[in-house]
Motif scaffolding. Structure first.
Motif, PDB file in Angstrom:
ATOM      1  N   MET A   1      72.898  38.253 -69.149  1.00 51.94           N
ATOM      2  CA  MET A   1      73.900  38.970 -68.357  1.00 51.94           C
ATOM      3  C   MET A   1      74.483  40.139 -69.127  1.00 51.94           C
ATOM      4  O   MET A   1      74.653  41.234 -68.592  1.00 51.94           O
ATOM      5  CB  MET A   1      75.005  38.000 -67.915  1.00 51.94           C
ATOM      6  N   ILE A   2      74.782  39.911 -70.417  1.00 50.76           N
ATOM      7  CA  ILE A   2      75.334  40.990 -71.242  1.00 50.76           C
ATOM      8  C   ILE A   2      74.315  42.111 -71.390  1.00 50.76           C
ATOM      9  O   ILE A   2      74.635  43.300 -71.231  1.00 50.76           O
ATOM     10  CB  ILE A   2      75.767  40.452 -72.620  1.00 50.76           C
ATOM     11  N   ALA A   3      73.054  41.734 -71.683  1.00 47.94           N
ATOM     12  CA  ALA A   3      72.008  42.743 -71.846  1.00 47.94           C
ATOM     13  C   ALA A   3      71.780  43.503 -70.544  1.00 47.94           C
ATOM     14  O   ALA A   3      71.618  44.731 -70.544  1.00 47.94           O
ATOM     15  CB  ALA A   3      70.712  42.076 -72.300  1.00 47.94           C
ATOM     16  N   GLY A   4      71.782  42.782 -69.430  1.00 47.26           N
ATOM     17  CA  GLY A   4      71.580  43.439 -68.143  1.00 47.26           C
ATOM     18  C   GLY A   4      72.677  44.422 -67.823  1.00 47.26           C
ATOM     19  O   GLY A   4      72.427  45.523 -67.328  1.00 47.26           O
ATOM     20  N   ALA A   5      73.942  44.034 -68.105  1.00 44.24           N
ATOM     21  CA  ALA A   5      75.065  44.930 -67.848  1.00 44.24           C
ATOM     22  C   ALA A   5      74.959  46.196 -68.686  1.00 44.24           C
ATOM     23  O   ALA A   5      75.217  47.310 -68.204  1.00 44.24           O
ATOM     24  CB  ALA A   5      76.375  44.207 -68.137  1.00 44.24           C
ATOM     25  N   VAL A   6      74.567  46.037 -69.948  1.00 49.73           N
ATOM     26  CA  VAL A   6      74.418  47.207 -70.829  1.00 49.73           C
ATOM     27  C   VAL A   6      73.304  48.115 -70.332  1.00 49.73           C
ATOM     28  O   VAL A   6      73.460  49.351 -70.275  1.00 49.73           O
ATOM     29  CB  VAL A   6      74.146  46.751 -72.281  1.00 49.73           C
ATOM     30  N   VAL A   7      72.169  47.535 -69.953  1.00 48.58           N
ATOM     31  CA  VAL A   7      71.040  48.331 -69.471  1.00 48.58           C
ATOM     32  C   VAL A   7      71.416  49.106 -68.209  1.00 48.58           C
ATOM     33  O   VAL A   7      71.124  50.303 -68.086  1.00 48.58           O
ATOM     34  CB  VAL A   7      69.814  47.429 -69.205  1.00 48.58           C
ATOM     35  N   VAL A   8      72.075  48.434 -67.271  1.00 50.81           N
ATOM     36  CA  VAL A   8      72.479  49.096 -66.026  1.00 50.81           C
ATOM     37  C   VAL A   8      73.442  50.242 -66.314  1.00 50.81           C
ATOM     38  O   VAL A   8      73.317  51.343 -65.759  1.00 50.81           O
ATOM     39  CB  VAL A   8      73.113  48.077 -65.057  1.00 50.81           C
ATOM     40  N   ALA A   9      74.421  50.001 -67.207  1.00 53.55           N
ATOM     41  CA  ALA A   9      75.406  51.034 -67.533  1.00 53.55           C
ATOM     42  C   ALA A   9      74.741  52.249 -68.186  1.00 53.55           C
ATOM     43  O   ALA A   9      75.027  53.399 -67.831  1.00 53.55           O
ATOM     44  CB  ALA A   9      76.477  50.459 -68.451  1.00 53.55           C
ATOM     45  N   VAL A  10      73.842  51.989 -69.141  1.00 59.45           N
ATOM     46  CA  VAL A  10      73.156  53.092 -69.830  1.00 59.45           C
ATOM     47  C   VAL A  10      72.261  53.854 -68.873  1.00 59.45           C
ATOM     48  O   VAL A  10      72.243  55.100 -68.859  1.00 59.45           O
ATOM     49  CB  VAL A  10      72.336  52.550 -71.023  1.00 59.45           C
TER      50      VAL A  10
END
Length: 501
Positions: free
Chosen positions: A237-246
């Protein structure tokens, strides 16, 4: 009727037995959850009542200077995002956080979002809307699920309890636009957003204070993941949120992710998400054949909710725009901000919900089947738009001013329809939900709201392109037809929705 016990789920939690009839014949926990929703709706709908006006106002007037159709479309896209996130909120409650903590952290995010929107910059507006979307996705489906846990599945007080819950939260829906509308009109939009922030903070305080009366208040989730699976899920979830934001930032800086494309993307996701979610639930080995059979009629209720909420959410977009440009803002000699029209909807629901609750309680087993209640709600929603065909007809320009009572009358029909559909829909959802997907099935109900907003985000673009009678007539007529179709399916729905009555 014998003393009702409470559906406790796997963790065996329940409020103290003496609470079972402590609040108007209902569990005391209903008061705590309703109190939270009073303030959540105060903040959410208080902001919603002025959001489309803020988008459409000129920069010199403190707004963002969007065209009316674009403002309505972006407002609907925000609503789509709010309810799409509810799927993740339901999953987090079922598998990671537990319902009590999911609601608590959702409220914290909502409050932070409103405080961000109080800062008078466009950038903080978008940050605030993002936080509110995430927080509402955590809070909304799980509060409704916690209400359902206060009652046995066959408890005849259940629908009446949801009606009281819906009446209470609409006190916030009534008061919010009054306060934020006045502040926006007299002090500026960001003062209105500040009032929404304060309201959500008060809601969090009373929620924590009343936690001992709630089922699901333990920290563990009812169907928690194994420790290693939970750690893996959190990392993903953390990695996904970072990827989406970037990715979103990069596409925005490159000029590809425009506002129109973002709205279109959310609409596409709102269509795909419920299809995928229904498929997952039908295919899950955690769902028994009996539970799978009850999901089939739920698809009909889901589509009925989409049709109604497509109309309902325009009470805060096209109807507010119509009121601000083509309706008088004077009743009996009293002048008021256009945003106050939104309070009429909350006022009618506050007044009508106890009447509906009393009617269902008095009728007991003779009350209409849940599917018919929902169908009547959809038809009333359609009629609220068809009513607007009359005052908008016969005008070639856009300078006419209709009497305020036309919009008030439309909101009366819409408010009654909302009480019928939402209370019965949430109650039926909590009863039809597979045990392994209890919070997530309520999230699926909120996905119907996401889909309604997603469709609305596209259709409201036509608001400035076609005549007002055509716009309201076609949309209202379509909703009435959907309601009639649900009534036609009533025999099959009654048979397949057992034990829902």
């Amino acid at each position: 009727m014998s003393r009702a016990t409470i559906d406790t789920g796997r963790n065996g939690e329940q409020p103290p037995p003496e609470d079972d009839r402590a609040f108007l014949g209902h569990p005391r926990g209903l008061l705590s959850l309703s109190g939270l929703e009073v303030w959540e709706r105060f903040s959410f709908l208080g902001m919603q009542a002025i959001l489309v006006l803020y988008f459409a106002a000129t920069v010199s007037d403190g707004g963002l200077g969007m065209a009316s159709g674009t403002a309505a479309s972006v407002s609907a896209a925000y609503g789509t995002l709010v309810y799409l996130v509810s799927v993740a909120g339901g999953w987090l409650a079922d598998r990671v956080l537990g319902s009590y903590r999911a609601v608590l952290w959702g409220g914290v995010l909502i409050a932070c979002g409103h405080y961000a929107m109080a800062v008078p910059t466009a950038a903080m507006t978008w940050v605030g809307l993002g936080l509110i979307s995430a927080g509402t996705g955590l809070l909304k489906p799980n509060v409704a699920t916690m209400v359902g846990k206060l009652y046995r599945t066959d408890d005849e007080r259940r629908d009446a309890g949801f009606a009281l819950y819906y009446m209470a939260i609409n006190i916030g829906a009534f008061a919010g636009p009054l306060i934020t509308g006045w502040l926006a009109d007299h002090q500026g939009y960001h003062w209105g957003f500040s009032a929404a922030a304060l309201g959500m903070t008060l809601g969090l305080i009373q929620y924590v204070a009343g936690r001992r009366h709630l089922a699901g208040r333990r920290h563990s989730a009812e169907f928690a993941l194994a420790p290693e699976a939970m750690r893996r899920a959190v990392r993903m979830m953390i990695a996904g949120a970072v990827v989406v934001a970037v990715l979103a930032t990069a596409l925005s800086l490159a000029g590809w992710l425009t506002m129109d494309r973002f709205v279109d993307l959310l609409t596409l996701i709102s269509v795909i998400a419920p299809v995928v979610y229904f498929w997952v639930m039908f295919a899950s080995p955690r769902v028994t054949p009996e539970e799978r059979g009850r999901l089939k009629p739920y698809i009909v209720l889901f589509l009925a909710s989409v049709a109604f909420n497509f109309i309902l959410f325009q009470a805060y977009s096209t109807m507010i725009l119509l009121a601000s440009t083509n309706a008088r803002t004077t009743i009996l000699g009293f002048d008021f901000p256009a945003g106050w029209y939104a309070s009429a909807l909350g006022a009618f629901e506050v007044l009508l919900a106890p009447v509906v609750a009393a009617a269902w309680a008095r009728m007991g087993p003779r009350q209409p089947h849940a599917s018919n209640k929902i169908a009547f709600g959809v038809i009333l929603g359609g009629l609220s738009f068809l009513l607007m065909v009359l005052p908008t007809s016969g005008h070639s320009g856009d300078t006419y001013q209709m009497a305020a009572w036309w919009i008030v009358g439309s909101y009366l029909l819409l408010g009654l329809g909302d009480v019928l559909l939402e209370t019965s829909g949430m109650s039926a959802t909590s009863k039809l939900a597979p045990k392994a997907f209890s919070s997530q099935t309520m999230s699926l109900w909120f996905l119907s709201l996401a889909l309604a907003n997603g469709i609305q985000a596209q259709t409201v673009k036509l608001y400035d392109e076609v005549s007002k009678p055509l716009y309201f007539g076609v949309n209202g007529g379509a909703a009435v037809l959907v309601g009639l179709a649900v009534i036609a399916l009533a025999p099959w729905l009654r048979r397949t929705m057992h034990p829902v009555r």
